[in-house]
Design a protein around this motif. Structure first.
Motif, mmCIF file in Angstrom:
data_model
loop_
_atom_site.group_PDB
_atom_site.id
_atom_site.type_symbol
_atom_site.label_atom_id
_atom_site.label_comp_id
_atom_site.label_asym_id
_atom_site.label_seq_id
_atom_site.Cartn_x
_atom_site.Cartn_y
_atom_site.Cartn_z
ATOM 1 N N UNK A 6 -2.257 10.541 -18.743
ATOM 2 C CA UNK A 6 -2.455 9.097 -18.606
ATOM 3 C C UNK A 6 -3.445 8.781 -17.501
ATOM 4 N N UNK A 7 -4.177 7.688 -17.716
ATOM 5 C CA UNK A 7 -5.147 7.272 -16.704
ATOM 6 C C UNK A 7 -4.408 6.822 -15.450
ATOM 7 N N UNK A 8 -4.968 7.094 -14.290
ATOM 8 C CA UNK A 8 -4.306 6.661 -13.050
ATOM 9 C C UNK A 8 -4.237 5.142 -12.970
ATOM 10 N N UNK A 9 -3.162 4.647 -12.383
ATOM 11 C CA UNK A 9 -3.006 3.200 -12.238
ATOM 12 C C UNK A 9 -4.060 2.665 -11.284
ATOM 13 N N UNK A 10 -4.498 1.441 -11.533
ATOM 14 C CA UNK A 10 -5.424 0.814 -10.613
ATOM 15 C C UNK A 10 -4.728 0.665 -9.267
ATOM 16 N N UNK A 11 -5.509 0.799 -8.220
ATOM 17 C CA UNK A 11 -4.922 0.822 -6.882
ATOM 18 C C UNK A 11 -4.181 -0.471 -6.563
ATOM 19 N N UNK A 12 -4.741 -1.632 -6.950
ATOM 20 C CA UNK A 12 -4.066 -2.893 -6.627
ATOM 21 C C UNK A 12 -2.755 -3.027 -7.391
ATOM 22 N N UNK A 13 -2.681 -2.389 -8.601
ATOM 23 C CA UNK A 13 -1.436 -2.425 -9.378
ATOM 24 C C UNK A 13 -0.352 -1.608 -8.683
ATOM 25 N N UNK A 14 -0.739 -0.563 -7.985
ATOM 26 C CA UNK A 14 0.227 0.228 -7.221
ATOM 27 C C UNK A 14 0.884 -0.655 -6.157
ATOM 28 N N UNK A 15 0.085 -1.494 -5.518
ATOM 29 C CA UNK A 15 0.619 -2.397 -4.496
ATOM 30 C C UNK A 15 1.579 -3.403 -5.127
ATOM 31 N N UNK A 16 1.199 -3.972 -6.269
ATOM 32 C CA UNK A 16 2.072 -4.925 -6.963
ATOM 33 C C UNK A 16 3.398 -4.275 -7.340
ATOM 34 N N UNK A 17 3.322 -3.053 -7.867
ATOM 35 C CA UNK A 17 4.547 -2.362 -8.283
ATOM 36 C C UNK A 17 5.469 -2.116 -7.093
ATOM 37 N N UNK A 18 4.895 -1.768 -5.964
ATOM 38 C CA UNK A 18 5.682 -1.522 -4.753
ATOM 39 C C UNK A 18 6.418 -2.785 -4.308
ATOM 40 N N UNK A 19 5.706 -3.903 -4.284
ATOM 41 C CA UNK A 19 6.309 -5.163 -3.844
ATOM 42 C C UNK A 19 7.352 -5.633 -4.851
ATOM 43 N N UNK A 20 7.060 -5.472 -6.153
ATOM 44 C CA UNK A 20 8.040 -5.842 -7.175
ATOM 45 C C UNK A 20 9.328 -5.033 -7.016
ATOM 46 N N UNK A 21 9.188 -3.745 -6.778
ATOM 47 C CA UNK A 21 10.366 -2.890 -6.584
ATOM 48 C C UNK A 21 11.179 -3.335 -5.372
ATOM 49 N N UNK A 22 10.483 -3.657 -4.285
ATOM 50 C CA UNK A 22 11.181 -4.105 -3.082
ATOM 51 C C UNK A 22 11.918 -5.419 -3.318
ATOM 52 N N UNK A 45 -1.447 4.787 0.267
ATOM 53 C CA UNK A 45 -2.649 5.585 0.095
ATOM 54 C C UNK A 45 -3.731 4.884 -0.696
ATOM 55 N N UNK A 46 -3.827 3.569 -0.554
ATOM 56 C CA UNK A 46 -4.864 2.798 -1.252
ATOM 57 C C UNK A 46 -5.789 2.186 -0.222
ATOM 58 N N UNK A 47 -6.904 1.645 -0.697
ATOM 59 C CA UNK A 47 -7.843 1.008 0.204
ATOM 60 C C UNK A 47 -7.421 -0.397 0.585
ATOM 61 N N UNK A 48 -7.963 -0.893 1.682
ATOM 62 C CA UNK A 48 -7.616 -2.243 2.128
ATOM 63 C C UNK A 48 -8.059 -3.296 1.114
ATOM 64 N N UNK A 49 -9.177 -3.063 0.429
ATOM 65 C CA UNK A 49 -9.636 -4.031 -0.575
ATOM 66 C C UNK A 49 -8.633 -4.140 -1.727
ATOM 67 N N UNK A 50 -7.992 -3.025 -2.073
ATOM 68 C CA UNK A 50 -6.990 -3.048 -3.147
ATOM 69 C C UNK A 50 -5.754 -3.832 -2.715
ATOM 70 N N UNK A 51 -5.370 -3.673 -1.450
ATOM 71 C CA UNK A 51 -4.237 -4.441 -0.930
ATOM 72 C C UNK A 51 -4.557 -5.931 -0.981
ATOM 73 N N UNK A 52 -5.742 -6.301 -0.559
ATOM 74 C CA UNK A 52 -6.118 -7.715 -0.550
ATOM 75 C C UNK A 52 -6.177 -8.278 -1.964
ATOM 76 N N UNK A 53 -6.656 -7.482 -2.908
ATOM 77 C CA UNK A 53 -6.696 -7.936 -4.288
ATOM 78 C C UNK A 53 -5.291 -8.182 -4.815
ATOM 79 N N UNK A 54 -4.360 -7.289 -4.514
ATOM 80 C CA UNK A 54 -2.968 -7.462 -4.946
ATOM 81 C C UNK A 54 -2.358 -8.707 -4.327
ATOM 82 N N UNK A 55 -2.640 -8.960 -3.064
ATOM 83 C CA UNK A 55 -2.099 -10.144 -2.396
ATOM 84 C C UNK A 55 -2.659 -11.426 -2.997
#
Length: 232
Positions: A6-22, A45-55
């Motif tokens: 499977x293709x790796x998840x987009x980095x910003x989606x990893x952030x969303x999944x983490x917050x949803x789980x919490x 382990x993602x970039x700051x731009x990915x975190x900002x996109x998720x937010x």
């Protein structure tokens, strides 16, 4: 040999999944502050731009509020504002013609019959906003665009009065669509004065049935009002 990994998840989606789980597991709740951008970068382990996109996505969805600086309002804070997020999503889908008008009308019938039935069954519902909206529609002859804006407000006011936030959010999201298709129909009505009077009478009848606690009559009036205008 074909690579089926499977293709790796987009980095910003990893952030969303983490917050949803919490949120689901109770580690985060309304009023809590999210970890800082720096902490999320280190944890995931993602970039700051990915975190900002998720937010940004979470803010548009109405799940967080962000503030700059270093005071008590700084950072990203979990809020409880489902109406804003759902409304924005529905409005965008309607604007992009993702929802056929026939489906919007059918949804209105289903939802609004529930709304008026629920309101009629309650004894302590505050209908002041709905009543004030009807009074504004009765005050003087209004051009179709002003009348129909108040019409949409009346139906939303009933949804909000039901106390069900999901229903209120749904109606808020459909509101622009309601105004849009009712305005299209109005352009083809030759005698707007007669039609607007009929609509006002139907609004009064619906509200009176609710106030009288007549569940069956309130529910029966909705399809006559909504589908009747659409069929016209």
């Amino acid at each position: 040999m074909t690579d089926t990994a499977p293709a790796p998840a987009r980095a910003w989606k990893v952030v969303l999944d983490k917050i949803e789980t919490d949120l689901i597991e109770g580690r985060l709740g309304p009023g809590d502050r999210l970890p800082s951008e720096r902490d999320l970068v280190a944890q995931l382990g993602v970039g700051r731009s990915s975190v900002r996109e998720a937010l940004r996505v979470l803010e548009v969805m109405g799940l967080i509020r962000t503030g700059t600086g270093s005071g008590p309002s700084a950072g990203a804070i979990v809020i409880s504002s489902p109406t804003g997020g759902m409304s924005a999503l529905l409005r965008l889908q309607v604007a992009a013609q993702g929802f056929p008008i026939e489906d919007v009308v059918a949804t209105r019938l289903f939802v609004e019959e529930w709304i008026v039935g629920t309101l009629a069954a309650q004894s302590d519902t505050d209908l002041a906003v709905a009543r004030a909206t009807i009074d504004a529609m009765d005050a003087e002859p209004l051009p179709p665009e002003d009348f129909l804006a108040l019409d949409a407000q009346f139906h939303y006011a009933l949804a909000a009065a039901s106390g069900n936030t999901v229903v209120a959010a749904t109606m808020a999201g459909l509101r622009s669509s309601i105004q849009g298709y009712t305005a299209q129909i109005a352009r083809h009505i030759e005698d707007w004065g007669t039609e607007s009077q009929r609509l006002r009478d139907e609004h009064h009848a619906i509200l009176e049935a609710i106030e009288a606690g007549d569940v069956e009559r309130a529910r029966a009036l909705v399809p006559l009002h909504i589908a009747g205008y659409y069929t016209h």
